[in-house]
Design a protein around this motif. Structure first.
Motif, PDB file in Angstrom:
ATOM      1  N   THR A 168       6.203  63.672 103.531  1.00 22.40           N
ATOM      2  CA  THR A 168       4.800  64.082 103.574  1.00 22.40           C
ATOM      3  C   THR A 168       4.644  65.599 103.603  1.00 22.40           C
ATOM      4  N   TRP A 169       5.693  66.313 104.010  1.00 26.28           N
ATOM      5  CA  TRP A 169       5.612  67.778 104.050  1.00 26.28           C
ATOM      6  C   TRP A 169       5.550  68.390 102.658  1.00 26.28           C
ATOM      7  N   ALA A 170       5.912  67.621 101.639  1.00 27.36           N
ATOM      8  CA  ALA A 170       5.909  68.146 100.270  1.00 27.36           C
ATOM      9  C   ALA A 170       4.619  67.842  99.523  1.00 27.36           C
ATOM     10  N   ASP A 171       3.663  67.161 100.159  1.00 23.49           N
ATOM     11  CA  ASP A 171       2.426  66.758  99.489  1.00 23.49           C
ATOM     12  C   ASP A 171       1.266  67.663  99.876  1.00 23.49           C
ATOM     13  N   HIS A 172       0.407  67.908  98.886  1.00 27.85           N
ATOM     14  CA  HIS A 172      -0.888  68.552  99.114  1.00 27.85           C
ATOM     15  C   HIS A 172      -0.746  69.872  99.899  1.00 27.85           C
ATOM     16  N   LEU A 173      -0.085  70.825  99.258  1.00 26.06           N
ATOM     17  CA  LEU A 173       0.033  72.137  99.890  1.00 26.06           C
ATOM     18  C   LEU A 173      -1.330  72.811  99.962  1.00 26.06           C
ATOM     19  N   LYS A 174      -1.555  73.508 101.034  1.00 24.96           N
ATOM     20  CA  LYS A 174      -2.794  74.258 101.179  1.00 24.96           C
ATOM     21  C   LYS A 174      -2.778  75.478 100.274  1.00 24.96           C
ATOM     22  N   ALA A 175      -3.980  76.015  99.999  1.00 27.87           N
ATOM     23  CA  ALA A 175      -4.072  77.173  99.113  1.00 27.87           C
ATOM     24  C   ALA A 175      -3.310  78.365  99.688  1.00 27.87           C
ATOM     25  N   GLN A 176      -3.376  78.541 100.982  1.00 23.17           N
ATOM     26  CA  GLN A 176      -2.667  79.649 101.608  1.00 23.17           C
ATOM     27  C   GLN A 176      -1.154  79.459 101.528  1.00 23.17           C
ATOM     28  N   GLU A 177      -0.689  78.216 101.696  1.00 26.08           N
ATOM     29  CA  GLU A 177       0.747  77.946 101.604  1.00 26.08           C
ATOM     30  C   GLU A 177       1.257  78.147 100.188  1.00 26.08           C
ATOM     31  N   GLU A 178       0.464  77.729  99.200  1.00 24.88           N
ATOM     32  CA  GLU A 178       0.870  77.930  97.812  1.00 24.88           C
ATOM     33  C   GLU A 178       0.938  79.410  97.476  1.00 24.88           C
ATOM     34  N   ALA A 179      -0.057  80.170  97.901  1.00 23.35           N
ATOM     35  CA  ALA A 179      -0.067  81.608  97.632  1.00 23.35           C
ATOM     36  C   ALA A 179       1.107  82.303  98.325  1.00 23.35           C
ATOM     37  N   GLN A 180       1.381  81.896  99.574  1.00 23.50           N
ATOM     38  CA  GLN A 180       2.488  82.505 100.299  1.00 23.50           C
ATOM     39  C   GLN A 180       3.831  82.204  99.623  1.00 23.50           C
ATOM     40  N   GLY A 181       3.975  80.995  99.088  1.00 23.29           N
ATOM     41  CA  GLY A 181       5.199  80.646  98.382  1.00 23.29           C
ATOM     42  C   GLY A 181       5.394  81.471  97.124  1.00 23.29           C
ATOM     43  N   LEU A 182       4.311  81.728  96.385  1.00 22.95           N
ATOM     44  CA  LEU A 182       4.410  82.562  95.192  1.00 22.95           C
ATOM     45  C   LEU A 182       4.810  83.993  95.552  1.00 22.95           C
TER      46      LEU A 182
END
Length: 557
Positions: A168-182
């Protein structure tokens, strides 16, 4: 009386004849049953029983009218059809069964006739979805146990991970988490996770690192065309819009942009700001590695598969190269004293041919036998070169300054781009773990699946996560580190390699001193860099199965 009836056919069997035929059939069946070979259960069914593939219905859901009831087996169903039904059921994912083709199959169908012979020599393993029902000791190839995986330079097209803990940790990343990963990827920020995460779903650090590990860089980027794999991809590209197929001006623009991107990647590699990259053409794949990898202190390039025409063109351009697998086999033969050099063998064959014709002259029949002409003799001498074309043994190694000559050769090579078919006029695909000029950021596709699998006590939850796309070596290692922390050091993974790149795991001639310190700025995690700096040991066989229990890795190639 029956013969006088109009329309009577004498081919109709009389009752005594029918009885005789039935008696004969029963006797043949008894004879077959008495054979020791037939007493054993058919191989497909025995394999299905060992793997637990025989279908059983799921328990009826609670709340239905009548309560849970045990479903009966269809009395009209044949037992030998169950294995086929199980295979068909895995395609559509009915009844919660996870999709899992054979661990040696290639779901992207990139391997055409060139690799069928290689794949046919391998034993088909049990499907990954039923891995919980098959012990690894039953498989033909034994597992190797270690704390770390060996380096694998092949590109994977698919990764299927199963675990007893959810993803479940790999599903539906938040916008902030996606931006931080980039941002973490673009700035090459090192992320160190704890050995075990108690609640992975609430770990922002884990989710950002997962986003970071899915990123790769691609050129050219055409959203309506699958740009990897390229070998055998004509069927997938068939019917797609190709506006440049008949436009030479547009083709020239595409190749010009591709040449700039290719040169940019090589410059990054030369300055050790890029660890490696791939050039994927419709006929072969090239792996460029920076100095310090695979036991070499200079830039190396591996090309696979190759043909005699390509090797002759490289020779004409002054590119010095070697055939590592051919040379390795020759050295082994010489060491055992069972063979001699190709020139000596050719000289002996020529002498034998001359002796055979002299014998014909003594017999006086030399005029009746057609002697092979010069072209036939030349083809016979080059037979050993043609036989290895399109095979893993045809892999070519280019080192040092010759890699720059190879760069210019590939840019100016007209046969690098298809002139007809679905890939006509399309430049090769460039794949890199770091950004380069003209590249587009892409994301590997990930999805999680929760199903119920059969167990001794009934049914248990089985969690799986599928990752598709060009999974490069650094991404595979990064994903392994994430899974080690999120799944408490216990998971199983099936790896599906792009077969033409499997030979990139061969061991190269080692240099005396190899320096890795200058690669610290190449954009890889320190642990990933350390893993990729190992000497390749897998040979022509890539990783296909990985299992981790209590933070100990078991792998099979």
């Amino acid at each position: 009386m029956a013969l006088s009836v109009p329309g009577y056919s004498p081919s109709f069997k009389r009752p005594p004849e029918i009885v005789r035929l039935r008696r004969r059939r029963s006797r043949s069946q008894k004879a077959a049953a008495s054979s020791p070979l037939e007493l054993r259960e058919p191989t497909p069914r025995r394999a299905a029983l060992a793997a637990g593939l025989l279908l059983r219905p799921f328990p009826a859901a609670a709340g239905r009218i009548g309560g849970p009831t045990a479903a009966r087996r269809n009395p009209f169903a044949r037992l030998d059809n169950r294995l086929r039904v199980a295979a068909e059921a895995s395609d559509g994912l009915p009844r919660g069964q996870p999709e899992a083709p054979s661990s040696f199959s290639d779901t992207n169908q990139e391997n055409d006739m060139l690799w069928e012979e290689t794949l046919s020599e391998r034993t088909t393993a049990t499907e990954l979805s039923q891995a919980s029902h098959t012990s690894f000791s039953e498989l033909d190839t034994p597992f190797s146990e270690n704390t770390e995986l060996p380096v694998d330079w092949s590109i994977k097209t698919r990764l299927l991970v199963t675990s007893s803990q959810p993803f479940t940790w790999a599903d539906h990343l938040k916008a902030q988490e996606e931006a931080q990963g980039l941002v973490q990827h673009c700035r090459a920020i090192e992320v160190t996770l704890p050995q075990s995460i108690k609640d992975p779903k609430l770990s922002t650090e884990l989710r950002c690192a997962f986003q970071q590990s899915l990123i790769y860089w691609l050129h050219p980027a055409l959203s309506w065309l699958p740009l990897f794999p390229r070998i055998g991809a004509d069927r997938k590209m068939a019917g797609k819009t190709i506006p440049w197929s008949n436009d030479e001006t547009l083709q020239h623009i595409l190749m010009s942009d591709w040449s700039v991107s290719f040169t940019s990647l090589y410059n990054l590699l030369k300055t050790k700001l890029c660890p490696y990259f791939y050039v994927c053409t419709y006929q072969f794949t090239v792996l460029f590695r920076a100095a310090g990898f695979a036991g070499s202190n200079v830039i190396t390039a591996l090309i696979s598969p190759t043909t005699r025409g390509l090797r002759e063109a490289m020779k004409n351009e002054g590119i010095e190269f070697s055939l590592p697998l051919i040379e390795e086999n020759d050295q082994k033969k010489k060491a055992h004293g069972t063979s001699m050099g190709l020139e000596e063998e050719q000289a002996i064959s020529d002498e034998d041919e001359e002796e055979s014709f002299s014998w014909l002259e003594e017999m006086g029949v030399q005029d009746k036998i057609k002697k092979p002409d010069i072209h036939s003799i030349k083809l016979r001498k080059e037979k050993h070169e043609v036989q290895m074309d399109h095979r893993p043994e045809s892999v070519v190694l280019v080192k040092g300054i010759n890699t720059f000559t190879l760069l210019n050769f590939l840019i100016n090579c007209k046969s690098l781009v298809a002139t007809s078919g679905a890939q006509a006029g399309l430049p090769p695909t460039l794949l890199s773990p770091v950004a380069f000029r003209g590249a587009t950021m892409q994301m590997l596709k990930a999805r999680s699946i929760n199903v119920k699998t059969q167990a001794l006590s009934g049914y248990k939850d089985q969690f799986s996560m599928e990752i598709t796309g060009p999974i490069m070596p650094h991404a595979l290692h990064s994903m392994t580190m994430l899974l080690k922390s999120s799944q408490s050091g216990s998971f199983s993974a099936g790896l599906y390699p792009h077969e033409p790149t499997a030979v990139f795991n061969i061991r190269l001639p080692l240099d005396k001193e190899v320096v890795h310190k200058e690669l610290t700025n190449c954009g890889l995690h320190p642990k990933t860099l350390e893993q990729l700096s190992q000497i390749p040991l897998l040979g022509k066989s890539p990783l296909r199965k990985v299992e981790m229990n209590d933070y100990m890795c078991n792998w099979r190639s």
